[in-house]
Design a protein around this motif. Sequence first.
Motif, PDB file in Angstrom:
ATOM      1  N   LYS A 168       0.833  -1.206   0.000  1.00  0.00           N
ATOM      2  CA  LYS A 168       0.000   0.000   0.000  1.00  0.00           C
ATOM      3  C   LYS A 168       0.868   1.257   0.000  1.00  0.00           C
ATOM      4  O   LYS A 168       0.551   2.243  -0.675  1.00  0.00           O
ATOM      5  N   ARG A 169       1.976   1.220   0.762  1.00  0.00           N
ATOM      6  CA  ARG A 169       2.884   2.373   0.786  1.00  0.00           C
ATOM      7  C   ARG A 169       3.527   2.577  -0.583  1.00  0.00           C
ATOM      8  O   ARG A 169       3.696   3.722  -1.034  1.00  0.00           O
ATOM      9  N   LEU A 170       3.882   1.481  -1.242  1.00  0.00           N
ATOM     10  CA  LEU A 170       4.465   1.581  -2.579  1.00  0.00           C
ATOM     11  C   LEU A 170       3.446   2.140  -3.564  1.00  0.00           C
ATOM     12  O   LEU A 170       3.784   2.958  -4.433  1.00  0.00           O
ATOM     13  N   GLY A 174       3.193   5.657  -6.144  1.00  0.00           N
ATOM     14  CA  GLY A 174       3.069   5.489  -7.584  1.00  0.00           C
ATOM     15  C   GLY A 174       3.717   4.239  -8.125  1.00  0.00           C
ATOM     16  O   GLY A 174       3.813   4.049  -9.339  1.00  0.00           O
ATOM     17  N   ILE A 175       4.183   3.370  -7.225  1.00  0.00           N
ATOM     18  CA  ILE A 175       4.818   2.118  -7.642  1.00  0.00           C
ATOM     19  C   ILE A 175       3.728   1.052  -7.662  1.00  0.00           C
ATOM     20  O   ILE A 175       3.380   0.472  -6.628  1.00  0.00           O
ATOM     21  N   ASN A 209      -2.699 -11.007  -6.312  1.00  0.00           N
ATOM     22  CA  ASN A 209      -3.967 -11.718  -6.487  1.00  0.00           C
ATOM     23  C   ASN A 209      -4.451 -12.312  -5.171  1.00  0.00           C
ATOM     24  O   ASN A 209      -5.661 -12.448  -4.945  1.00  0.00           O
ATOM     25  N   ARG A 210      -3.514 -12.676  -4.297  1.00  0.00           N
ATOM     26  CA  ARG A 210      -3.894 -13.238  -2.996  1.00  0.00           C
ATOM     27  C   ARG A 210      -4.517 -12.175  -2.089  1.00  0.00           C
ATOM     28  O   ARG A 210      -5.205 -12.511  -1.128  1.00  0.00           O
ATOM     29  N   LEU A 211      -4.271 -10.928  -2.401  1.00  0.00           N
ATOM     30  CA  LEU A 211      -4.802  -9.828  -1.565  1.00  0.00           C
ATOM     31  C   LEU A 211      -6.135  -9.307  -2.092  1.00  0.00           C
ATOM     32  O   LEU A 211      -6.736  -8.415  -1.470  1.00  0.00           O
TER      33      LEU A 211
END
Length: 212
Positions: A168-170, A174-175, A209-211
Amino acid sequence: MKQAVAYYRVSTHRQGKSGLGLEAQQIAVKNYCKLSEYELIREVMEVKSTRKCRAGLLQALELCREMNAILVVARLDRLGRDVEQIAGIVKSNVEIVVTDNPHANRFTIHILAAVAEDQRQRISENTKDALSAAKRRGVILGKNGTMLAIANKKAAEEFAQKLSPLLKRLKNKGITSVRSVSQELNKRGIPTFRGDGRWHPSTVYILMNRLK
């Protein structure tokens, strides 16, 4: 030009004969030495090894001491999977470079080894818990690996949840693409689910995908 000694390890005789896993290690080490302008003077390959006896590794370390060379390995798990063993190697007077995390210093290598060992322990515990729970429910545990797959899936999902805050931080920075995320995870030295390899766009895709 500084000299380097390469150490490669494969776990079985079949892997040693087929070159399975060996070629990837050789490519990683040789590419690193070429880019870093190290002269690769010796290569030590170990096929048969145990946790307590690594004759090839001891030989490679001795060569480094004799020739004032650095020891280069493709991945941290090639040095060993036991954090205590790796700690002993790190404390030696031989400089060590792990090509998938070349900027890691002695302290970082020790920490990464501890994290990887903890992840393997958790995976093992989750597998045992899942199998025990299934057995209590009356599930017949066959040899087809079905229950093992269920246990591994559970462990993988828990691992993904732990990395969720970082992802989430990434994203906020913008990553977001699988390629850029994999590059950032490798840059930060974040261990993979198995704790013994590099992140790739495909593994990041599975993680995301797991998230969902």
